[in-house]
Every structure is written in structure tokens, then in C-alpha cells.
Design a protein around this motif. Structure first.
Motif, PDB file in Angstrom:
ATOM      1  N   ALA A   1       0.844  -1.191   0.000  1.00 33.57           N
ATOM      2  CA  ALA A   1       0.000   0.000   0.000  1.00 33.57           C
ATOM      3  C   ALA A   1       0.884   1.248   0.000  1.00 33.57           C
ATOM      4  CB  ALA A   1      -0.922  -0.014   1.219  1.00 33.57           C
TER       5      ALA A   1
ATOM      6  N   SER B   1      -1.417   3.525  -2.353  1.00 38.02           N
ATOM      7  CA  SER B   1      -2.831   3.117  -2.444  1.00 38.02           C
ATOM      8  C   SER B   1      -3.518   3.189  -1.096  1.00 38.02           C
ATOM      9  CB  SER B   1      -2.967   1.668  -2.918  1.00 38.02           C
ATOM     10  OG  SER B   1      -1.870   1.261  -3.614  1.00 38.02           O
TER      11      SER B   1
ATOM     12  N   ALA C   1      -4.249  -2.633   0.590  1.00 39.57           N
ATOM     13  CA  ALA C   1      -3.643  -3.736  -0.164  1.00 39.57           C
ATOM     14  C   ALA C   1      -4.006  -5.042   0.516  1.00 39.57           C
ATOM     15  CB  ALA C   1      -2.128  -3.586  -0.221  1.00 39.57           C
TER      16      ALA C   1
ATOM     17  N   ALA D   1      -3.320  -4.132  -4.900  1.00 36.61           N
ATOM     18  CA  ALA D   1      -3.321  -2.784  -4.318  1.00 36.61           C
ATOM     19  C   ALA D   1      -4.579  -2.100  -4.840  1.00 36.61           C
ATOM     20  CB  ALA D   1      -2.081  -2.022  -4.753  1.00 36.61           C
TER      21      ALA D   1
END
Ligand code: ADP
Length: 401
Positions: A40, A45, A48, A138
Motif C-alpha cells: 500500500a 494506495s 492492499a 493494491a
């Protein structure tokens, strides 16, 4: 431009740190937690996750996720056909999508469970020894769109994750198998002695019958050891899915009492139910919880005394529901209590109560923990024992009968 380069450099630095980190532990859960957090982070992001592929059921199971708690995750499965993760497994290729909702492969069920829609996604296959073991995903780029750089960074993490999973699995299995083989030695030795004795000409008819009886009960024990062992191995590796429903606890207690009643009567033991009124509905995998209660109830009968009793109780506090199994049996010495939930641990070995495997309580603990709960035990030698299952509580209340 310079900013992108610095970001990329930071990402690579992070990857090197992670590689060093991963080499330092063989605990699969810790490893995978680290990998998803790093995934992540390096791809910028929102979340994940890692899904592992089970080729028996042809499904993918969530193993770790930065945005799901353990009980929710355990109940989620993703089919091989009709899902993006399934596509990654079948095609052994990564995917990078900007608008997931429009993709025909998108399996929306997980979004409905988490309550957060997925917009963008990268999925990379986890390949070890030429086999796909799972997918690293992700979800939702925080700023802008996922880039080729993000995809290759996740590819590197995915490769590390695959090796780590393989190593940790081998380590876990060899550990459990060597314990199991060790435990097999005792019953096998007594079977071998028994057959040797049976062949001796001086054995009387009565003695032969006794030996045959012993062979029979040792075989039953080996059998239940084998199935408990498989049960535990599946639970420990996270391959067991919990199918949660909402149900009435008191009904479940009566059902368990009915199942064990004849065994209890044989031993002249009475089972009573003491459940509070208006208990909240229990949200759990009913069959798995029943397995835990039956196991505790069977122990409460097995380690009891003639004319003893067992109370099956249920109550609720503000944040949890508690089920107790209390007996008037032999009790457990204080020094044994900390080891009770260890695999193959037995206190009353050879005290008449044969037929145990020492795996029952480990299985119970795994199931209860998989529901986000815990188990407790209180015991007094010569007085009795009480086991409690404490589960996080749901909001709804059972109607009064
Ligand atoms: P087993 O198959 O040997 O019963 P368990 O894991 O269920 O294995 O239990 C582990 C050990 O804990 C048992 O061998 C027994 O010595 C002890 N034990 C479990 N439940 C009770 C109980 N209700 N009263 C006394 N001892 C118990």
C-alpha cells in the motif's frame, strides 16, 4: 519530474528495507502483514491485500488485508471464474485497471462486505516453483492513476511474498508433522506390543479379549488423531472459511445437550442449561461453534466423576457474549493451566480417561480466535473446571420465547 524520481527512489529504498525485513522472520502472518503494508505504501494506495489460492475448492481466500479485520476476512472467498484475482491466477499475468467497476471480470461482493467501492486496482500473481499460490492486490490509488512503475514495484514485492509464503509454509508444516509423528509413536508401540502378546500361546481367553479391546480403542484414538490433526493443520494455515450466520445461542446449547445426553447418562452425569433470557443473537459460524461446545462438553463428561454434573451456560455483557461449560470433575492442577491449549498436551494421561488426542482444545482455540474471540479456563483440583468462550457481541436481541 524531479519529484517523481525522488518518489521512485524512496520506493526502491523501501523495497530493499522490506527484503531485509522479510528475511528476518518465518512467522507467516507477520510476514504477510508487512508485505501488504509495504504494498500500500510503495504504490500510494488506500489498501492492499493478499489472497491465497486453494486448488481444492478453486477459490481464493483473503489471507491479509490492510482494510479488513480478521473475522470479516475469514468469511470472504473470491471465485476463480468471474473475478479479477481469478483472472490473474489463471493467466499468470498482472493487471492494472483505472476503472474497476466497468470491468466485466469485477466481483463486487467484497466491496459490498467492506462498504468501500474499488475504483482502481493493480493485481500481481504470486508465483513460486512455477505455481501460482495467490495474488497481491493494491486498491484505489490515493492521487492520480496507477503507473507502470507502481506495477513493477508491486511485481518485485509479489516475488518476495511468494518466496516468503513458500518458506513459512514449509517451516510450519515440518514443525507440525514432526510433532504428529512423535505423537504417533506411543499408540503404534502399544499396538505392536499387543499383537506380539496375542501370539503368545500362554495367553488366556480373558487376557486375549482384554488385548483386543485395547487394540480397538488405540485404533479409534489413532483415527481421531488423524482427523483432528488435519482439522488443526487447515485451521492453522488459514485455509478454513467461517460461514457466519445469526442464530439463537440457547437453541444451540439444547442441541449440544441432546447430542451428548446418552454419553452423559452412561457415566451417570447430569447436564443442565442455564442461559440468561433475551440473549443477543450470536453471529458466528454455527457449525464451528457447535464443534467447540461439543468438544468442551465431551471433556466435561470424560474428566468428570460418576453422579457429577455439567452446566452449560450463556450470558451477555455490553461488548461480548459468553458461553461456559462448567463441570464438577477432576479439576486441573494450576501448573498445567498455561499449557492446556498447546497441541498434544494432556494432563490426565493414563488416569483411566484414554481416547484423548490432546488436540481438541487447540482446535477450539483456533476456531474462537478466528471469530475475534478468546477462551478462558478456571479450575480447582478435585472441585471442577469451567471453560469460557468469549465472543464479540452483535447488536440484535433474541426475541423472548
Ligand atoms: P483430549 O483429547 O486429551 O481430551 P484436549 O485438548 O481436549 O485433549 O484436552 C487437553 C487436556 O486437558 C486433556 O487431556 C485433559 O487432561 C485436560 N482437560 C480438558 N478438559 C478438562 C476438564 N473439563 N476437566 C479436567 N481436565 C480437562
Amino acid at each position: 519530474m524531479a519529484e517523481i524520481k525522488t518518489e521512485r527512489l524512496d520506493g526502491y529504498r523501501r523495497l530493499i528495507e522490506i527484503a531485509r525485513d522479510l528475511a528476518s522472520t518465518l512467522d507467516l502472518d507477520i510476514l504477510l502483514q508487512r508485505i501488504v503494508r509495504a504494498a500500500a505504501e510503495v504504490s500510494g494506495s488506500e489498501a492492499a491485500s493478499i489472497l491465497l489460492y486453494d486448488n481444492l475448492t478453486r477459490q481464493l481466500n483473503f489471507q491479509v488485508a490492510t482494510n479488513l479485520d480478521e473475522p470479516t476476512m475469514r468469511g470472504l472467498v473470491v471465485p476463480l471464474e468471474g473475478s479479477i484475482a481469478g483472472w490473474v491466477v489463471l493467466n499468470r499475468k498482472s493487471v492494472r485497471l483505472t476503472n474497476v467497476q466497468e470491468d466485466p471480470r469485477f466481483f463486487g461482493h467484497v466491496d459490498r462486505m467492506t462498504g468501500r467501492p474499488t475504483q482502481s486496482l493493480i493485481g500481481v500473481p504470486l508465483i513460486t516453483k512455477n505455481k501460482v499460490v495467490g495474488v497481491l492486490e493494491a486498491l484505489n490509488k490515493e492521487r492520480g492513476k496507477f503507473t507502470e512503475g507502481d506495477e513493477s514495484m508491486l511485481g518485485v514485492l509479489g516475488a518476495q511474498a511468494a518466496v516468503a509464503i513458500e518458506n513459512a509454509r514449509l517451516f510450519q508444516q515440518s514443525d507440525l508433522i514432526s510433532e504428529f509423528v512423535h505423537e504417533l509413536r506411543t499408540p503404534l508401540a502399544s499396538l505392536s506390543t499387543a499383537t506380539y502378546l496375542l501370539l503368545r500361546p500362554e495367553m488366556s481367553r480373558d487376557q486375549q479379549e482384554q488385548i483386543i479391546h485395547n487394540i480397538h480403542s488405540e485404533t479409534l484414538r489413532l483415527n481421531s488423531m488423524a482427523s483432528s490433526f488435519l482439522d488443526l493443520a487447515r485451521l492453522e494455515s488459514g485455509r478454513v472459511q467461517f460461514r457466519k450466520t445469526s442464530f439463537n445461542i440457547t437453541d444451540l446449547l439444547f442441541e449440544c445437550k441432546d447430542i451428548m445426553n446418552s454419553k452423559a447418562e452412561d457415566d451417570r452425569i447430569q447436564i443442565r442449561i442455564e442461559a440468561s433470557e433475551r440473549l443477543p443473537f450470536c453471529e458466528a459460524d454455527r457449525d464451528k461453534l457447535k464443534q467447540v461446545i461439543l468438544n468442551l462438553l465431551s471433556n466435561a463428561i470424560k474428566y468428570n466423576r460418576p453422579n457429577g454434573s455439567v452446566i452449560l451456560g450463556a450470558g451477555a455483557a455490553e461488548t461480548n457474549t459468553c458461553i461456559t461449560v462448567q463441570d464438577t470433575g477432576l479439576g486441573i492442577p494450576e501448573e498445567a493451566l498455561p499449557h492446556l491449549f498447546e497441541k498434544f498436551y494432556r494432563v490426565h494421561d493414563g488416569e483411566g480417561a484414554t481416547g484423548g488426542t490432546g488436540l481438541g482444545l487447540s482446535i477450539c482455540k483456533q476456531i474462537v480466535q478466528g471469530h475475534g474471540g478468546r477462551m478462558e479456563v478456571k479450575s480447582k483440583l478435585g472441585v471442577g473446571t469451567a471453560f469460557s468462550i468469549i465472543l464479540p457481541r452483535s447488536g440484535k436481541t433474541q426475541p423472548t420465547p
